[in-house]
Structures are given as structure tokens and as C-alpha cells.
Design a protein around this motif. Structure first.
Motif, PDB file in Angstrom:
ATOM      1  N   ILE A 136       0.849  -1.196   0.000  1.00  0.00           N
ATOM      2  CA  ILE A 136       0.000   0.000   0.000  1.00  0.00           C
ATOM      3  C   ILE A 136       0.877   1.235   0.000  1.00  0.00           C
ATOM      4  O   ILE A 136       1.845   1.323   0.760  1.00  0.00           O
ATOM      5  CB  ILE A 136      -0.909   0.024   1.256  1.00  0.00           C
ATOM      6  N   GLN A 137       0.540   2.174  -0.905  1.00  0.00           N
ATOM      7  CA  GLN A 137       1.184   3.488  -0.843  1.00  0.00           C
ATOM      8  C   GLN A 137       0.073   4.518  -0.830  1.00  0.00           C
ATOM      9  O   GLN A 137      -0.709   4.568  -1.780  1.00  0.00           O
ATOM     10  CB  GLN A 137       2.079   3.702  -2.062  1.00  0.00           C
ATOM     11  N   GLY A 138       0.045   5.337   0.213  1.00  0.00           N
ATOM     12  CA  GLY A 138      -1.080   6.277   0.347  1.00  0.00           C
ATOM     13  C   GLY A 138      -2.351   5.474   0.481  1.00  0.00           C
ATOM     14  O   GLY A 138      -2.463   4.620   1.358  1.00  0.00           O
ATOM     15  N   GLU A 139      -3.302   5.744  -0.455  1.00  0.00           N
ATOM     16  CA  GLU A 139      -4.507   4.926  -0.393  1.00  0.00           C
ATOM     17  C   GLU A 139      -4.588   3.997  -1.612  1.00  0.00           C
ATOM     18  O   GLU A 139      -5.636   3.476  -1.931  1.00  0.00           O
ATOM     19  CB  GLU A 139      -5.757   5.814  -0.292  1.00  0.00           C
ATOM     20  N   THR A 140      -3.440   3.787  -2.259  1.00  0.00           N
ATOM     21  CA  THR A 140      -3.449   2.948  -3.458  1.00  0.00           C
ATOM     22  C   THR A 140      -2.865   1.571  -3.156  1.00  0.00           C
ATOM     23  O   THR A 140      -1.845   1.452  -2.468  1.00  0.00           O
ATOM     24  CB  THR A 140      -2.609   3.622  -4.562  1.00  0.00           C
ATOM     25  N   LEU A 141      -3.544   0.544  -3.671  1.00  0.00           N
ATOM     26  CA  LEU A 141      -3.061  -0.824  -3.476  1.00  0.00           C
ATOM     27  C   LEU A 141      -2.170  -1.228  -4.640  1.00  0.00           C
ATOM     28  O   LEU A 141      -2.433  -0.885  -5.794  1.00  0.00           O
ATOM     29  CB  LEU A 141      -4.247  -1.784  -3.424  1.00  0.00           C
ATOM     30  N   TYR A 142      -1.122  -1.955  -4.329  1.00  0.00           N
ATOM     31  CA  TYR A 142      -0.219  -2.463  -5.362  1.00  0.00           C
ATOM     32  C   TYR A 142      -0.170  -3.985  -5.265  1.00  0.00           C
ATOM     33  O   TYR A 142      -0.149  -4.545  -4.167  1.00  0.00           O
ATOM     34  CB  TYR A 142       1.190  -1.901  -5.186  1.00  0.00           C
ATOM     35  N   TRP A 143      -0.189  -4.605  -6.423  1.00  0.00           N
ATOM     36  CA  TRP A 143      -0.052  -6.057  -6.482  1.00  0.00           C
ATOM     37  C   TRP A 143       1.312  -6.323  -7.091  1.00  0.00           C
ATOM     38  O   TRP A 143       1.524  -6.118  -8.271  1.00  0.00           O
ATOM     39  CB  TRP A 143      -1.161  -6.668  -7.345  1.00  0.00           C
ATOM     40  N   LYS A 144       2.228  -6.716  -6.256  1.00  0.00           N
ATOM     41  CA  LYS A 144       3.611  -6.933  -6.700  1.00  0.00           C
ATOM     42  C   LYS A 144       4.135  -5.742  -7.509  1.00  0.00           C
ATOM     43  O   LYS A 144       4.431  -5.874  -8.689  1.00  0.00           O
ATOM     44  CB  LYS A 144       3.706  -8.214  -7.521  1.00  0.00           C
ATOM     45  N   GLU A 145       4.158  -4.602  -6.931  1.00  0.00           N
ATOM     46  CA  GLU A 145       4.701  -3.367  -7.526  1.00  0.00           C
ATOM     47  C   GLU A 145       3.858  -2.784  -8.659  1.00  0.00           C
ATOM     48  O   GLU A 145       4.191  -1.768  -9.229  1.00  0.00           O
ATOM     49  CB  GLU A 145       6.151  -3.545  -8.048  1.00  0.00           C
ATOM     50  N   ARG A 146       2.772  -3.458  -9.042  1.00  0.00           N
ATOM     51  CA  ARG A 146       1.929  -2.859 -10.084  1.00  0.00           C
ATOM     52  C   ARG A 146       0.642  -2.383  -9.426  1.00  0.00           C
ATOM     53  O   ARG A 146       0.066  -3.104  -8.614  1.00  0.00           O
ATOM     54  CB  ARG A 146       1.594  -3.883 -11.166  1.00  0.00           C
ATOM     55  N   GLU A 147       0.245  -1.176  -9.808  1.00  0.00           N
ATOM     56  CA  GLU A 147      -0.953  -0.624  -9.179  1.00  0.00           C
ATOM     57  C   GLU A 147      -2.137  -1.536  -9.458  1.00  0.00           C
ATOM     58  O   GLU A 147      -2.368  -1.953 -10.599  1.00  0.00           O
ATOM     59  CB  GLU A 147      -1.231   0.788  -9.722  1.00  0.00           C
ATOM     60  N   LEU A 148      -2.887  -1.850  -8.418  1.00  0.00           N
ATOM     61  CA  LEU A 148      -4.019  -2.761  -8.572  1.00  0.00           C
ATOM     62  C   LEU A 148      -5.233  -1.950  -9.003  1.00  0.00           C
ATOM     63  O   LEU A 148      -5.580  -0.956  -8.366  1.00  0.00           O
ATOM     64  CB  LEU A 148      -4.281  -3.447  -7.227  1.00  0.00           C
ATOM     65  N   HIS A 149      -5.812  -2.380 -10.100  1.00  0.00           N
ATOM     66  CA  HIS A 149      -6.973  -1.643 -10.609  1.00  0.00           C
ATOM     67  C   HIS A 149      -8.081  -1.634  -9.554  1.00  0.00           C
ATOM     68  O   HIS A 149      -8.281  -2.629  -8.841  1.00  0.00           O
ATOM     69  CB  HIS A 149      -7.479  -2.311 -11.885  1.00  0.00           C
ATOM     70  N   ASN A 150      -8.787  -0.511  -9.493  1.00  0.00           N
ATOM     71  CA  ASN A 150      -9.810  -0.340  -8.463  1.00  0.00           C
ATOM     72  C   ASN A 150     -10.831  -1.481  -8.451  1.00  0.00           C
ATOM     73  O   ASN A 150     -11.262  -1.938  -7.403  1.00  0.00           O
ATOM     74  CB  ASN A 150     -10.510   1.005  -8.691  1.00  0.00           C
ATOM     75  N   THR A 151     -11.189  -1.973  -9.651  1.00  0.00           N
ATOM     76  CA  THR A 151     -12.145  -3.085  -9.744  1.00  0.00           C
ATOM     77  C   THR A 151     -11.659  -4.282  -8.940  1.00  0.00           C
ATOM     78  O   THR A 151     -12.412  -4.920  -8.214  1.00  0.00           O
ATOM     79  CB  THR A 151     -12.273  -3.523 -11.218  1.00  0.00           C
ATOM     80  N   LEU A 152     -10.351  -4.560  -9.072  1.00  0.00           N
ATOM     81  CA  LEU A 152      -9.821  -5.751  -8.400  1.00  0.00           C
ATOM     82  C   LEU A 152      -9.611  -5.507  -6.910  1.00  0.00           C
ATOM     83  O   LEU A 152      -9.772  -6.425  -6.110  1.00  0.00           O
ATOM     84  CB  LEU A 152      -8.519  -6.183  -9.063  1.00  0.00           C
ATOM     85  N   SER A 153      -9.274  -4.255  -6.532  1.00  0.00           N
ATOM     86  CA  SER A 153      -9.115  -4.014  -5.093  1.00  0.00           C
ATOM     87  C   SER A 153     -10.468  -4.118  -4.399  1.00  0.00           C
ATOM     88  O   SER A 153     -10.574  -4.672  -3.299  1.00  0.00           O
ATOM     89  CB  SER A 153      -8.418  -2.682  -4.819  1.00  0.00           C
ATOM     90  N   VAL A 154     -11.526  -3.622  -5.065  1.00  0.00           N
ATOM     91  CA  VAL A 154     -12.864  -3.764  -4.483  1.00  0.00           C
ATOM     92  C   VAL A 154     -13.230  -5.248  -4.385  1.00  0.00           C
ATOM     93  O   VAL A 154     -13.754  -5.732  -3.383  1.00  0.00           O
ATOM     94  CB  VAL A 154     -13.901  -2.998  -5.353  1.00  0.00           C
ATOM     95  N   ARG A 155     -12.897  -5.986  -5.451  1.00  0.00           N
ATOM     96  CA  ARG A 155     -13.183  -7.427  -5.480  1.00  0.00           C
ATOM     97  C   ARG A 155     -12.447  -8.148  -4.354  1.00  0.00           C
ATOM     98  O   ARG A 155     -13.001  -8.988  -3.645  1.00  0.00           O
ATOM     99  CB  ARG A 155     -12.747  -7.976  -6.855  1.00  0.00           C
ATOM    100  N   MET A 156     -11.189  -7.758  -4.156  1.00  0.00           N
ATOM    101  CA  MET A 156     -10.387  -8.427  -3.139  1.00  0.00           C
ATOM    102  C   MET A 156     -10.956  -8.155  -1.749  1.00  0.00           C
ATOM    103  O   MET A 156     -11.060  -9.068  -0.918  1.00  0.00           O
ATOM    104  CB  MET A 156      -8.948  -7.933  -3.226  1.00  0.00           C
ATOM    105  N   ILE A 157     -11.360  -6.901  -1.531  1.00  0.00           N
ATOM    106  CA  ILE A 157     -11.904  -6.565  -0.213  1.00  0.00           C
ATOM    107  C   ILE A 157     -13.220  -7.314   0.021  1.00  0.00           C
ATOM    108  O   ILE A 157     -13.490  -7.807   1.105  1.00  0.00           O
ATOM    109  CB  ILE A 157     -12.068  -5.036  -0.096  1.00  0.00           C
ATOM    110  N   ARG A 158     -13.996  -7.431  -1.049  1.00  0.00           N
ATOM    111  CA  ARG A 158     -15.261  -8.163  -0.886  1.00  0.00           C
ATOM    112  C   ARG A 158     -14.973  -9.633  -0.580  1.00  0.00           C
ATOM    113  O   ARG A 158     -15.648 -10.268   0.237  1.00  0.00           O
ATOM    114  CB  ARG A 158     -16.103  -8.028  -2.166  1.00  0.00           C
ATOM    115  N   MET A 159     -13.955 -10.182  -1.213  1.00  0.00           N
ATOM    116  CA  MET A 159     -13.588 -11.574  -0.930  1.00  0.00           C
ATOM    117  C   MET A 159     -13.201 -11.738   0.533  1.00  0.00           C
ATOM    118  O   MET A 159     -13.594 -12.679   1.203  1.00  0.00           O
ATOM    119  CB  MET A 159     -12.407 -11.999  -1.815  1.00  0.00           C
ATOM    120  N   TYR A 160     -12.425 -10.758   1.011  1.00  0.00           N
ATOM    121  CA  TYR A 160     -12.020 -10.807   2.414  1.00  0.00           C
ATOM    122  C   TYR A 160     -13.248 -10.752   3.311  1.00  0.00           C
ATOM    123  O   TYR A 160     -13.396 -11.540   4.249  1.00  0.00           O
ATOM    124  CB  TYR A 160     -11.079  -9.640   2.722  1.00  0.00           C
TER     125      TYR A 160
END
Lengths: 704, 276
Positions: B65-89
Motif C-alpha cells: 500500500i502506498q497512500g490509499e493505493t493498493l499495489y499487487w507486486k509493484e503494479r498498481e491494482l486496478h480499483n475493480t480488483l481491489s474492491v473485489r479483493m476486499i469483498r472476498m475478504y
């Protein structure tokens, strides 16, 4: 901010009964109205109120160089918080400030924005629960402010601990809905627009403050013009829309200034505002403050107008300048003030909708005083050669109704002094008609030609309009060669969608709009008599014959029909040619060789050529087959060639010929060549072994 | 050790280690925090009160995490997938399907296809599978042949494929060659009522383009597997962000049990044993 709470008119009581004071019931309803019902835009109110408290605290602590911090909610940190680095609060202050409505520590100084004691409770308009972290003197106290079960705001001390953190206060609450994240962002942009010291924003990587776009800054100190129509009053970082009720009666001419997107900065305390701070409270002192600002602004604008207007010594030019800016809300009042102060001759103070007044002269006076008569016309924007005559009007001169002229200053007005013997009006019409721009032209001529016309005296009497010219300086219409553009010619059109059932004709004479005839191009015409062409052929047959003649220069001819009444103009134009005369000359030029060449088009297509064409180089150069192929190959393909059409033209226009004889002759040649190679005649498939055919031809050629 | 807290409606205020935390249902672990506070499980509360920490833990080293942005292995995680990941959690699924999905996605050779696929997943809200594929719909004829040509068999169990370079990768060519799939929004636009709706399992690697018409509701791939036929209403087919197959009718119970088991496993991983 110091609030004026002295009672203007204290009541003097005498002989009254028991006096009861009004009270406010300490109820959930009252608290709800004060913390939530107050604000129309709750998110904006919270950001504004908490941020103003932060600014005030920095002022009190002398830490205005340090920005306060605002955390905007996001997916991972869904809370809003404002953290200042001001004085901080001790326990007593927290409980006092947060539990007492209308409790404010800032009413003694105009350095502070706050005063009402309501803003700190504003989070209750959005949430039931927020935390206050107060750090002062190395002690950090954490409170939770919440609405208790009776609906009454309460505050609980949650934690106390020693800390090394800087003094200050943080107010923080969770955002209820993820859709609110963007609302907090947008409202923060709006609220912080006018903050002198903007906060440090966290929680949103790409947050950008809203910067106002200005037309002009500091027209007078603290008054700017922004690129919007709405005017704002800015006081203590907060912008209030200026919507003075009954503005015209309260502010007079100055009211129009408020339509110019003014941004007026006021000192804290100069304006009264609504408890919600969403708008101003228009008590007399507020209106006075606004008026004072507008008067000062207008005085500055008026100075500017005086300077610019006086620089124009010609009164017509001055009037045109003033009228130009009088329609602009920003300048309108200043211009009217200038006109009133100088008693400007072209200004009409009674006219609310316009600024200018005309100068009127009676026709009678023109004749008697200046020996002049006026002929006037106007031209229209975008229309060349169109003029419209203007007549004198019936006007009142000292209550007497007379015919006269009213001259209104404008860039379009021109006076033409006739110094020629005749034709000044026509000359002016031609001259100004060529200019595709609106003009109002007054042509001045001597009424009595034996006496001199007093042009200059008249023009001086109407304050010397800048556009006055002599007729002799205007361009004059040259006598032209007959202009075919003005002659109504018809065009013979070929109708592709010929429909036998509707009995429509394949060709028709149509009015020709839009074609501009030049003096250099050649045009072909037929004389028309009662809309019937005078022609040796039926025009339909003529048109189709031309199109299918196979002759490039003939097939594309456009035929115009010229009526008898215009024969004169046509005869004057050498570039207009009678189609029939042209055809006679053209047909005479066609040689037998030309026709033979064209006839080749009619025999090509025989399969035998296609079998051998590609392999012709493999044939003996003396081979009759090869010679025939090469001859055919030289022909140029002619599009839409109909030999009957060409033959018809040849026969009608002086060169009787039978094209068939050329075709037959070539056909015979082909047949004789084919007879030489009899086996070729029996081939009719496209799948032919071309090499075998070549071999066969060579075999015969070599054996003969 | 206990910490001061106030629970009021949807709001929770708790002070831990001299820091105030104020959370509501927008907090990604709201229900769990509430449950842990009620059961006095302060270790869990400390673990999950900070959403960033929760995401980092859940991401199992894949997420930063940098600021409020999620990174997946150094690549910025698209908002669609970060929302998806949080919903999975939030629904108790393990991170593995997401890991598999991201690995498959990164194998897609076209950046444009990857970018377009985010839009499709966001609009379509389609589930991913434990092996990192995603599910989508397709309408077929009564005889399971494709509607366009009537030649390809789309019955359950079939894998349909064509050469990737034969699939039109221009998203502005809205009707062109390729194996088409769609989200719910497109089902009504194509085929008649006499058609069947199939569930496709598609590897994100095999997506070629998402045509620009119909609001990102259909796509073209070079390979997919037909795994089920929808018997009831398509709207009810998918209930969770991660799914093995569609769920209306017979499979609903199976899915419910699976979800519950996953929730329990996830909670156990956080040391919660007596939740719910």
C-alpha cells in the motif's frame, strides 16, 4: 469574531404586570435543530466549520505558518478528520466548548472566524458519534462525542495519557457510506477555494484545490472579477453568495455590478451571516458594507471611464465608446455617472434600456439653414448589393410635429457630401453595397443647386460625425460588358431517373441558380423560343447523342438555353457559343482515321484476341495475327460509346458517314485472319492452353 | 486487557494504545471488529482495526500500500480488483483465487485486453473461480450450438477454442470474429427466448477484447470452457465474488456450505473460534 449583542432599543417598562423571560427547552429537538437542522449542505458545513476552528486555533497559537491537516475518507481509511496544531484544549475547555451550544471563546476578537459556538458540534449533522483528541502541554485526552439515548449530545473522556505530540485538536468521524467519499472530496475543493492558508490533505493522492479563474484581480484592493456571473463576499476564508434582496432599490445602479462575478473580500465582522454560514444575513449594516465596497469600486471604474472618454475628443467617438461599455454590467453604473456628471449630449438618462440619445434635425431647418437635403439608405450585414431606402421620420421639435432626421452615433453611420454634379446616391449605394457590412448612409445634397450647400456647418452642428466623405471619393460602378450572370438562362439537365410511367422527360430545362459565369470560360447555348429550343434535332436526342458520342470534348458539354430577349447579351459575349455551330465545326474535324480507330472499340472482345494477347510477343513479327492484335491494342477505350449517336451527330451536322462501314471493314480483316487459323474458331472456353494456341499460330505462320 | 469503547448504532469508537479509532460499516472488517469487541477478543481487534493492516495480512505478501493505493507486486491494482479483493475478504474467502487470477491475468499478452477486462468485470460483477478464472454467460441455441453460425458445440463440458490471432482485438469492431461471452446486461440483447444460457469459465489470459458497445457487457476470447447451464433466472446465478459454478436451484446449498466453511477457516486464521 466580535458579535454585536447590544440591544439597540432597550424596553422601558412602566406599570406592567409580571414579566416572564423566554427560555429554550433543553431537548433532543433543540439540539437536533442546532446541530443538524441548521445546515442545508451538511458535509460542506462540517468541513467548513471544523476547518475554520482549526484556522482560528492556529491564529490563537501563532502557528499560521503551519498548515492544518485534513484527512479525506477513502476505501482503506473511511474516516474524515481535521487536525490542527494550535493551542490545543484542556479538559475543562473541551467539556465547555463541546457540551455548551453558543459557547465560544472567540467573541472578543475579530481575528477569529468563529463566534457562534455552533460549528464544533456540526459533525452531529452527519453522524451520531465523533472523537475529539485534545493535546495540550504533553497531555493527550481522547473524547467521544455522541448522541445519548435521549437524543442529547454528550461527551465521554475515553483516555488520558502523556504524549510528545504537538499541541492541537483532532476531530474525527467515520464516513457512513462509500458513495460519500467523493462528496467529501468535492465539498473540500469547494470550501478551501478561498482559504488563505490551505490545509495539507491526506487520504487522497491526487487531490487538487479549486482555483478561481479571474478576469481581473484587485480592481480595487480586495475586489476581483472572476469568470462567473455570481458575486461572492469572502470573509474569514468563507465565501458567501451575495444575493441582496431588492437589490435595485437597495443599491440602485450599483446592483448591476453584482452580476459581474465580483469577489469582494471583507474583514471579519463587516458582514452579518446566517448561523449556518451558508449565506449572509442582510441586515442594514451588511447591505451598507456591500454598498460601500461597490461605491468604492464604481468610483475607481468611473475614474477609468473619465480618463478613457475624455481622451476621445470627438463626441461621436466618445458616444460610441461609452455606448459600447454601457451594456456591460461592470461598467454600466460608471458610464451613467460620467454621462450625468458631464451632461453628455448623446446620453439619455431617462432610458433604462439604452444609453444613447439621437440628435434630431428637421428637414425644414436643413433646407433653410444649410441649403441641404438628405437622401438616406441602409445596407445589410452579409448582403452585397442590397440597399434599403430610409425616409425622414415624423418627429417633435419643441412640441411641433415635423419631418426630420434623428442621427444616432454608431460606427455604421456615414455621411456622404455630394460634390459631384449628379448621381451621388447611386454612387454611394454601389460603393457601400459592395461592402458586406451594415451601413446607414446619409447622402447630403444641395437643396438649391444654385447656392452652395453648407456641409461643414451642418456637420459641426451635429458634433462632427467622424465618417463624412465626399461622393467623388467613392468607387463608381463601371459600365460592364453584358453580364451573363444577370441574364436568366436555363440549363438543359439530363435526368438519370427517367421513369416512363410518369412520362417524365429524360431532359428538362431548369432555372440555373448559383452558377457564376465567367468572362473566360466557354459556354454552349441553344436559342429558346417559348421554352422550345431552336435546334435541328430534338433536344433530348441531341443531349443523349452528345453524351454517347464517344468524343471527350463533346460528351461533357452543358447546354444552356437563352431566351430571345437575351440574344443581345449573348451576341456581345464571344465566350458564349451556339451548340449547333460548334458541332458543325467539330464534326468537320473528325477524320476517317479517327472513325476507324473508334470502330476498333466495337470489334474488340473476340475471344481469340484474349487467348493470344498475352503471348503476342512469342508470335512471329510478320504474323497477321500479331499485327491485328497490336493494332487493336493501340486503340483507346472509349466510355459510353454508341456509334448510332455519333453517326446521328455526323449526319445532322454536315459530315454524313456510315460508321458501320468501318466496323465491317475491320470485322472482315478479323475474319480473314481467323480463317488463316481455322482451329481457333472452334475454341470457346476461357480455359485455354495459351501456349498451345501460340504454338499453333506459329506453326501455321511458319508453314505458309 | 480491555479498552474503552462505545458502540452506537453503526458507529464504534474504541481507543487502543492511546489512539482513537472510529469506524462504521464502511470499515472493511466492521462486522468482525464488532464481534471481537463484544467477545472481548482484544488481540483480534488490534489485528483488524486498521484496514491497511488487514489488507496487507490478507494479501499474504502479494499486496502493498502506498497512500490509499493498493499495489499487487509493484503494479498498481486496478480499483475493480481491489474492491473485489476486499469483498472476498469480507465474505471470508481465502486470497488464493485472487492470486491465481492475477497470475493468469499477467499472462495475457495484450495490455489493452487486460485494461478492458477490468471494465468488464466491474460492470458485470462476475465471480472468479478458485483456479483464477472468471465466470461469464453465453446464449446458445436449443441444441447447444452457437447462435451465430450454429456449428460450435457449447454443451456442458465442452472446451471451445480458436487461434488467438483469429480473434478481432479491435474493441471498436463491435461485431466481429471471436468466441463471444457476456455479462448479465447483454443477455437480453441477443438471441431469442428459445435459447439456452450457459455458464462459461474463462481464463483471463484468453480474453482478447471487450467491444465498446453495450457498455462493456460482452467480450471476445480465444478459449473457454462450458461448465454449466442456467436453469432458473440468470440474475440469481452468481451470489459470491468467488464461485465454482452457478448457484440457482440445486447448487445453492453447496455454495452456502462452502462459503460458511471458508468464513470459518478465515476467522480461525485470525484466531477467532467462537464467532457469529
Amino acid at each position: 469574531m466580535i458579535l454585536n449583542s447590544t440591544v439597540e432599543n432597550p424596553a422601558i417598562l412602566s406599570n406592567v404586570g409580571q414579566v416572564g423571560e423566554f427560555r429554550i427547552r433543553n431537548s433532543a429537538k433543540a439540539f437536533n435543530i442546532l446541530s443538524s437542522g441548521l445546515y442545508a449542505n451538511k458535509i460542506r458545513a462540517i468541513i467548513r466549520e471544523l476547518s475554520c476552528n482549526a484556522v482560528d486555533s492556529h491564529v490563537a497559537a501563532g502557528t499560521t505558518d503551519t498548515p492544518f491537516e485534513v484527512h479525506l475518507p477513502n476505501q482503506l481509511e473511511p474516516y474524515f478528520a481535521v487536525r490542527d496544531f494550535g493551542t490545543g484544549l484542556n479538559h475543562e475547555q473541551v467539556t465547555n466548548i463541546y457540551t455548551t451550544y453558543f459557547e465560544s471563546t472567540k467573541t472578543t476578537s475579530n481575528e477569529f472566524i468563529g463566534a457562534l459556538g455552533l460549528g464544533s458540534k456540526s459533525p452531529f449533522s452527519y453522524t451520531d458519534n465523533f472523537t475529539v483528541t485534545a493535546i495540550q502541554g504533553g497531555v493527550k485526552r481522547i473524547y467521544s462525542a455522541f448522541i445519548n439515548e435521549e437524543g442529547v449530545p454528550s461527551i465521554a473522556l475515553m483516555d488520558t495519557a502523556g504524549t510528545a505530540e504537538r499541541n492541537g485538536v483532532e476531530v474525527k468521524f467515520s464516513v457512513n457510506d462509500q458513495w460519500d467519499y467523493s462528496k467529501f472530496r468535492d465539498e473540500a475543493r469547494s470550501v478551501f477555494t478561498y482559504f488563505r492558508n490551505r490545509p495539507a490533505i491526506t487520504g487522497m493522492n491526487n487531490f487538487q484545490f479549486n482555483d478561481v479563474e479571474y478576469v481581473e484581480r484587485d480592481i480595487i484592493p480586495g475586489v476581483h472579477q472572476a469568470r462567473s456571473r455570481r458575486s461572492m463576499a469572502v470573509m474569514g476564508n468563507i465565501a458567501y453568495p451575495v444575493e441582496v434582496p431588492n437589490a435595485e432599490s437597495n443599491l440602485g445602479d450599483l446592483a448591476r455590478l453584482l452580476n459581474c462575478g465580483l469577489e469582494m473580500h471583507f474583514d471579519i465582522g463587516e458582514l452579518d451571516f446566517q448561523a449556518s454560514r451558508e449565506g449572509l444575513s442582510y441586515i442594514p449594516s451588511t447591505i451598507d458594507s456591500i454598498r460601500t465596497k461597490l461605491v468604492a469600486l464604481n468610483a475607481k471604474l468611473a475614474d477609468h471611464v473619465v480618463e478613457r472618454a475624455n481622451a476621445k475628443t470627438n463626441l461621436w467617438e466618445r458616444a460610441i465608446y461609452l455606448a459600447g461599455i454601457a451594456s456591460n454590467d461592470l461598467w454600466s453604473a460608471a458610464v451613467r455617472k460620467y454621462a450625468a456628471d458631464t451632461d453628455f449630449v448623446f446620453a439619455d438618462p431617462t432610458n433604462r434600456y439604452g444609453f444613447l440619445k439621437s440628435i434630431q434635425v428637421a428637414e425644414e431647418d436643413l433646407r433653410t439653414q444649410y441649403n441641404l437635403v438628405i437622401r438616406a439608405f441602409s445596407t445589410r450585414q452579409g448582403y452585397a448589393n442590397k440597399t434599403k431606402n430610409i425616409k425622414a421620420d415624423g418627429l417633435y421639435f419643441d412640441d411641433q410635429y415635423k419631418q426630420g432626421w434623428a442621427f444616432m452615433p454608431s460606427n455604421n453611420v456615414v455621411f456622404v457630401k455630394n460634390d459631384t454634379k449628379t448621381g451621388a446616391a447611386n454612387r454611394a449605394k454601389f460603393h457601400y453595397g459592395q461592402i458586406k457590412q451594415e451601413h446607414r448612409v446619409y447622402v447630403l445634397e444641395a437643396w438649391d443647386r444654385k447656392r452652395p450647400a453648407l456641409f461643414d456647418q451642418f456637420l459641426a452642428a451635429i458634433h462632427n460625425p467622424p465618417s463624412a466623405v465626399f461622393a467623388s471619393s467613392l468607387s463608381q460602378q463601371e459600365r460592364e460588358r453584358a453580364n451573363m450572370n444577370k441574364v436568366g438562362v436555363l440549363r438543359l439537365n439530363y435526368n438519370d431517373s427517367y421513369d416512363a410511367r410518369r412520362r417524365s422527360r429524360t431532359v428538362s430545362w431548369d432555372r440555373d441558380h448559383g452558377t457564376v459565369f465567367t468572362a473566360t470560360d466557354t459556354y454552349y447555348y441553344l436559342p429558346l423560343s417559348n421554352f422550345e429550343a431552336e435546334c435541328r434535332m430534338d433536344v433530348e436526342q441531341l443531349k443523349t447523342s452528345l453524351m454517347k458520342s464517344g468524343l471527350d470534348d463533346v460528351s461533357k458539354i452543358t447546354i444552356y438555353g437563352v431566351r430571345k430577349s437575351h440574344f443581345k447579351e449573348v451576341s456581345e459575349n464571344p465566350n458564349w457559343v451556339n451548340v449547333e455551330q460548334f458541332l458543325e465545326q467539330r464534326m468537320a474535324k473528325i477524320s476517317d482515321a479517327d472513325l476507324e480507330q473508334m470502330a476498333l472499340n466495337l470489334v474488340d472482345g473476340h475471344e481469340v484476341f484474349s487467348y493470344t494477347r498475352d503471348n503476342k510477343d512469342k508470335l512471329n513479327p510478320n504474323s497477321p495475327m500479331r499485327q491485328l492484335i497490336e493494332r487493336v491494342a493501340k486503340k483507346t477505350a472509349i466510355k459510353d460509346f454508341d456509334p448510332v449517336s455519333l453517326e446521328r451527330l455526323l449526319n445532322k451536322y454536315g459530315r454524313p458517314t456510315k460508321i458501320e462501314q468501318f466496323v465491317t471493314s475491320i470485322q472482315k480483316e478479323c475474319d480473314s485472319v481467323l480463317n488463316r487459323y481455322p482451329l481457333l474458331k472452334s475454341m470457346n472456353s476461357y480455359r485455354v492452353d495459351r501456349d498451345a494456341v501460340t504454338q499453333y499460330i506459329n506453326l501455321i505462320d511458319n508453314n505458309q | 486487557m480491555s479498552y474503552p469503547y462505545i458502540i452506537q448504532g453503526k458507529n464504534i469508537v474504541v481507543v487502543i494504545d492511546n489512539q482513537p479509532h472510529t469506524i462504521s460499516s464502511t470499515h472493511i472488517a466492521y462486522e468482525r471488529v464488532k464481534a471481537a469487541i463484544r467477545s472481548n477478543d482484544w488481540d483480534t481487534v488490534k489485528d483488524i482495526i486498521d484496514p491497511k493492516k488487514v489488507v496487507l495480512n490478507y494479501g499474504a505478501g502479494h499486496v502493498s500500500i502506498q497512500g490509499e493505493t493498493l499495489y499487487w507486486k509493484e503494479r498498481e491494482l486496478h480499483n475493480t480488483l481491489s474492491v473485489r479483493m476486499i469483498r472476498m475478504y469480507q465474505e471470508g474467502f481465502p486470497i488464493e483465487p485472487m492470486v491465481a487470477f492475477m497470475e493468469n491475468l499477467m499472462q495475457n499478452p495484450s495490455k489493452r485486453a487486460v485494461d478492458e477486462l477490468y471494465g468488464f468485470l466491474e460492470k458485470g460483477n462476475l465471480p472468479i473461480t478458485p483456479d483464477g478464472h472468471f465466470l461469464a454467460y453465453k446464449k446458445v441455441r436449443r441444441d447447444y450450438k452457437d447462435i451465430h453460425s450454429g456449428t460450435m458445440d457449447n454443451s456442458v463440458g465442452q472446451t471451445v477454442e480458436m487461434d488467438r490471432n483469429q480473434v478481432d482485438d479491435n474493441k471498436d469492431q463491435t461485431c466481429s470474429s471471436g468466441l463471444h461471452f457476456c455479462s448479465l446486461g447483454y443477455l437480453d440483447h441477443f438471441g431469442g427466448s428459445e435459447s439456452r444460457v450457459m455458464v462459461l469459465k474463462i481464463n483471463p489470459r484468453d480474453v482478447v477484447s471487450i467491444p465498446s458497445d453495450y457498455n462493456d457487457a460482452k467480450g471476445r476470447a480465444c478459449r473457454y470452457e462450458v461448465i454449466d447451464e442456467i436453469g432458473g433466472e440468470p440474475e440469481e446465478a452468481f451470489v459470491a465474488p468467488v464461485q465454482e459454478t452457478q448457484a440457482n436451484g440445486v447448487d445453492a446449498e453447496v455454495i452456502r456450505v462452502a462459503v460458511e466453511a471458508a468464513v470459518k477457516a478465515a476467522l480461525a486464521a485470525h484466531g477467532v473460534t467462537n464467532s457469529q
